[in-house]
Design an enzyme around this catalytic site. Sequence first.
Site, mmCIF file in Angstrom:
data_model
loop_
_atom_site.group_PDB
_atom_site.id
_atom_site.type_symbol
_atom_site.label_atom_id
_atom_site.label_comp_id
_atom_site.label_asym_id
_atom_site.label_seq_id
_atom_site.Cartn_x
_atom_site.Cartn_y
_atom_site.Cartn_z
ATOM 1 N N LYS A 71 0.772 -1.088 -0.140
ATOM 2 C CA LYS A 71 -0.020 -0.084 0.123
ATOM 3 C C LYS A 71 0.996 1.223 0.130
ATOM 4 O O LYS A 71 1.790 1.485 0.603
ATOM 5 C CB LYS A 71 -0.790 -0.044 1.300
ATOM 6 N N LYS A 95 4.712 2.783 8.821
ATOM 7 C CA LYS A 95 3.695 3.707 8.918
ATOM 8 C C LYS A 95 2.496 2.655 9.048
ATOM 9 O O LYS A 95 1.509 2.873 10.070
ATOM 10 C CB LYS A 95 3.163 4.601 7.754
ATOM 11 N N LYS A 107 5.394 2.264 -2.628
ATOM 12 C CA LYS A 107 5.294 3.682 -3.169
ATOM 13 C C LYS A 107 5.440 3.789 -4.614
ATOM 14 O O LYS A 107 6.628 2.888 -5.263
ATOM 15 C CB LYS A 107 6.343 4.673 -2.490
ATOM 16 N N THR A 191 -5.588 12.904 6.054
ATOM 17 C CA THR A 191 -4.229 13.003 6.608
ATOM 18 C C THR A 191 -4.071 14.181 7.368
ATOM 19 O O THR A 191 -3.604 14.005 8.576
ATOM 20 C CB THR A 191 -3.223 13.326 5.265
HETATM 21 N N1 GLU Z 1 0.506 8.887 0.112
HETATM 22 C C1 GLU Z 1 -0.133 8.964 1.577
HETATM 23 C C2 GLU Z 1 1.024 8.460 2.529
HETATM 24 O O1 GLU Z 1 2.345 8.774 2.292
HETATM 25 C C3 GLU Z 1 -1.378 7.781 1.544
HETATM 26 C C4 GLU Z 1 -0.929 6.350 1.192
HETATM 27 C C5 GLU Z 1 -2.131 5.510 0.933
HETATM 28 O O2 GLU Z 1 -3.313 5.949 1.317
HETATM 29 O O3 GLU Z 1 -1.987 4.303 0.452
HETATM 30 O O4 GLU Z 1 0.895 8.192 3.523
#
Ligand code: GLU
Length: 417
Positions: A71, A95, A107, A191
């Site tokens: 993810k 995370k 990513k 976020t």
């Molecule tokens: N891009 C966001 C992060 O850095 C969200 C990633 C997601 O929702 O999968 O956490």
Amino acid sequence: MVVDIISPYTVAVAQFDEAAERLGLSQSMRNVLRAPKRELIVNFPVRLDNGDVQMFTGYRVQHNINRGPAKGGIRFSPEVSLDEVRALAMWMTWKCAVVDIPFGGAKGGVICDPHQMSRGELERMSRRYATEISILMGPNSDIPAPDMNTNPQVMAWMMDTYSMHQGYSVPAAITGKPLAIGGSEGRLDATARGVQVVTKAAMRHLGMSPESSSVVIQGFGNVGGITARLLHEMGCKVVGLSDISGGIYNPLGIDIPTAMRFSREHGSLRGMPGTEPVTNRELLELPCDILIPAALENQLTKDNADRVQARLVVEAANGPTTNEADRILNGNGVMIVPDILANAGGVTVSYFEWVQDLQHFFWSETEINQRLETIMSRSFNAVLEKATNQETNMRMGAYLLAVSRVAEATELRGIYP
Ligand code: GLU
């Protein structure tokens, strides 16, 4: 002037190594958890509006998938590199583990300048990139989401592209989609809402009240902008803000709804009446109680960390603090809520979106926000408790929690074959 080029991946690995050392992980386990599992580099052509064909380079990195499907977001930026994407993928692993949602870390990114591209060019590039990484994508394997310079519309194009290949709609293959095609209530604000929850908790811990706290926020995009609004609504005085064109400052406080309107109408915050201009560098050193970097990596470095005046730093961005800066800030008694905890609200609501898509049953905005708040406060408390018990700071507390969870999953699954 000699500018240090700091590799985000080196920063990420050094953070992991310190946690692994404290946890006493075996050398074999360290080797496994350090290495990205998969790295895909794609070079692909896109037809421009003038008829020319331009080659683009993109990446998708999966760091570790022992706790669940990969993810993580996708960013569009001229600065994207494999090194950066690798670091961001590793941070996603930790995370997801800190907030205890069943995902591994990934990513992606494309080297491009989306501000110089037409909507049609952006759509063709997004669709072709999704096609190129579709060998990894899928609701059970790798689920992308928005990140820097990508948004619900880009997610919609990618979801449609993936679905066209399958022959049926697969909403759970990507999160951060518009509501009309299986997106979740609350995802856009998620976020920032998570940042608000942990900021509130840290303030309570430090005995600070919103009314007597001033805030500086670097970045006025989806995360920085909404965080500014939420903290303003909470009663904090936002004294400094910035976007890519520079910063603005008013020690008496900036009215955030006016700043949002100004930025929408003028394309940037620069020149907003009643504020004085500051450079991005000056912004980070402004007098304030709370500093929230919500833009890029490597913003707080050994060159400016000593001049940070805030007593609380909340890392809404990924990797905004280098390891040297981290040591300086900790030495100066600054409390840092680390990125892998502070900005985990986005991926948490992405998890809710994925679950809703899989079960074809959707929750209300109130339910989403309540569940988000529960997870973020529970995680903040767990990290604080870990940090206190282990006599360390919040970043190490978060790493100890996250790395031990991923190590446990790895140990239990064993080595194949
Ligand atoms: N891009 C966001 C992060 O850095 C969200 C990633 C997601 O929702 O999968 O956490």
